[in-house]
Enzyme design. Sequence first.
Site, PDB file in Angstrom:
ATOM      1  N   ASP A   1      40.717  33.607  48.005  1.00  0.00           N
ATOM      2  CA  ASP A   1      41.894  33.989  47.090  1.00  0.00           C
ATOM      3  C   ASP A   1      42.008  33.851  45.692  1.00  0.00           C
ATOM      4  OD1 ASP A   1      42.316  31.466  48.135  1.00  0.00           O
ATOM      5  OD2 ASP A   1      44.263  31.534  47.620  1.00  0.00           O
ATOM      6  N   GLU A   2      42.622  34.569  44.901  1.00  0.00           N
ATOM      7  CA  GLU A   2      42.940  34.096  43.532  1.00  0.00           C
ATOM      8  C   GLU A   2      41.903  33.731  42.532  1.00  0.00           C
ATOM      9  OE1 GLU A   2      47.503  32.874  44.083  1.00  0.00           O
ATOM     10  OE2 GLU A   2      46.168  31.410  44.686  1.00  0.00           O
ATOM     11  N   CYS A   3      40.487  34.212  42.647  1.00  0.00           N
ATOM     12  CA  CYS A   3      39.532  33.973  41.921  1.00  0.00           C
ATOM     13  C   CYS A   3      39.762  34.583  40.554  1.00  0.00           C
ATOM     14  CB  CYS A   3      38.210  34.358  42.481  1.00  0.00           C
ATOM     15  SG  CYS A   3      38.072  33.249  44.035  1.00  0.00           S
TER      16      CYS A   3
END
Length: 499
Positions: free
Chosen positions: A304-306
């Site tokens: 997630d959320e890179c």
Amino acid sequence: MVLTLVPLPSSVTADSGTFALSPATRIVIVDGADAAASALSDLLAQRAGLRPEVTSDAPVRGDIVVRATGASDEAYRLEVGERVELIGSPAGLFYGIQTLRQLLREDAGAWSIPRVSIFDAPRFAYRGVMLDVARTFFDVATVKAFIDRASSLKFNHLHLHLTDDQGWRLHIDSRPLLTEKASGTSVLGRPGGFYTKDDFREIIAYAAARHMVVVPEIDLPGHTHAIGLAYPEIVEVPVMNDMLLAQSESLGQPLPVAGEPYQGWGVGHSSVRIREESTWEFLRDVLREVAEITPGPYLHVGGDECLGTPQADFDAFVERITALTAEVGKTPVAWHEAGSAVVAEGTVGQFWGSDIPTDEHAEHARRFADRGGSVILSPSTRAYLDMKYTPEFPLGLSWAAVIDLETAYSWEPDTIVPGLDPSAVLGVEGPLWAETLETLDDIDQLFFPRAAALAEIAWSPASAKDWNSFRERVGALGEVWDGEGWGGHRPAEIDWSTP
Ligand code: TNX
């Protein structure tokens, strides 16, 4: 009479009258239901102050009979009449006991169980809750208390978010600096900590005795700032993004600084060095050790959320990390963003978008099914246990939504992702992120009663879902939770007085 059961069983008939419990009540074990008998005896001791005799004698009127079928499903049958008969697989018997926990009633010091006839089995195979022990470290006792609460609602998976920018919480023998140097703090100056392998085994065994499978998460390739405190050569320098800068400014929180513990809660700034072979040596060691001490089938690898990672690097990383997870013998699980890549066959996706997904989120979620995998539904606007109940609620966040009890209850997993075949829905999970949580009482405040809404979505037949019925039943559970010493929020939309 309202049967105070959540989740509602697949089939339940209430008869008139009750089964009275007394010091003479015995528990009769048939066909090796020993574990269930002792769990039931503990329940009656703790709630009703009774310590029934446990015997293998022939059952008579007034006994509670627990009969093991040896099946491997999660079903049970419970008949309460002149005696109590509980029949099922080991898991089924455990769930039958959770049903009894909710049925037990006290009147003027006398304990009884209403006469009922129940057949029960779950809708979804995967019924999960997640605890974020990375943003705030919770000790083994607190995790066990969380397992008690979740298993009482018939959840069967405990996802532990073990690593994040703020801390690394599981000891890895081959990479000892992780816990030595990267576990000392939590978010906002709260104390850190980590689990030794023995601690972790203790959590797994405690969960297993309550029919919960632990799903460890090593969040990659982002959410990895903490790794840089121990092994700086395998992480990138922080990459700021506008959201992070704005959040740090408005909340007065620190920005990430390479090599220093990160105590803010903004996301998306960290990554391991995806193209370095030394990173992959590290990841192989970590995943191998985590797989070795995890008896369950799943290993969650994040995704997630890179926000600072080029798409091509992210996709290459996901392809390789899911393959590596399969290589160490586990089924990979990843947040839905990982669906942009060619994930290993059978990878499970965890959808955390809105209940009205963007086309991109839906597309990513469907990709897991295309690759022979399945999807766990955790729509952040419905299933996130860390969202506030009201805008003023002191705990929790509100970036996804404000989620009151009716909002948490009124959604249908099979139709969230358009075009996803319902047979590819493995189940549901309620993540409890811990940016704003410090204590078990804080956990309870966000967990009860919303986890009960999620439990009904996870367990009960879709056709049985009815807000007014749920509302009445959950109201009566306040007393049960009080009786267990479990706290929680009691929103005013529910009548919490016992019928
Ligand atoms: C989003 S949900 C996150 C977490 C935060 C959470 C807070 C997801 C996969 N990532 O990093 O803790 O929001 O609600």
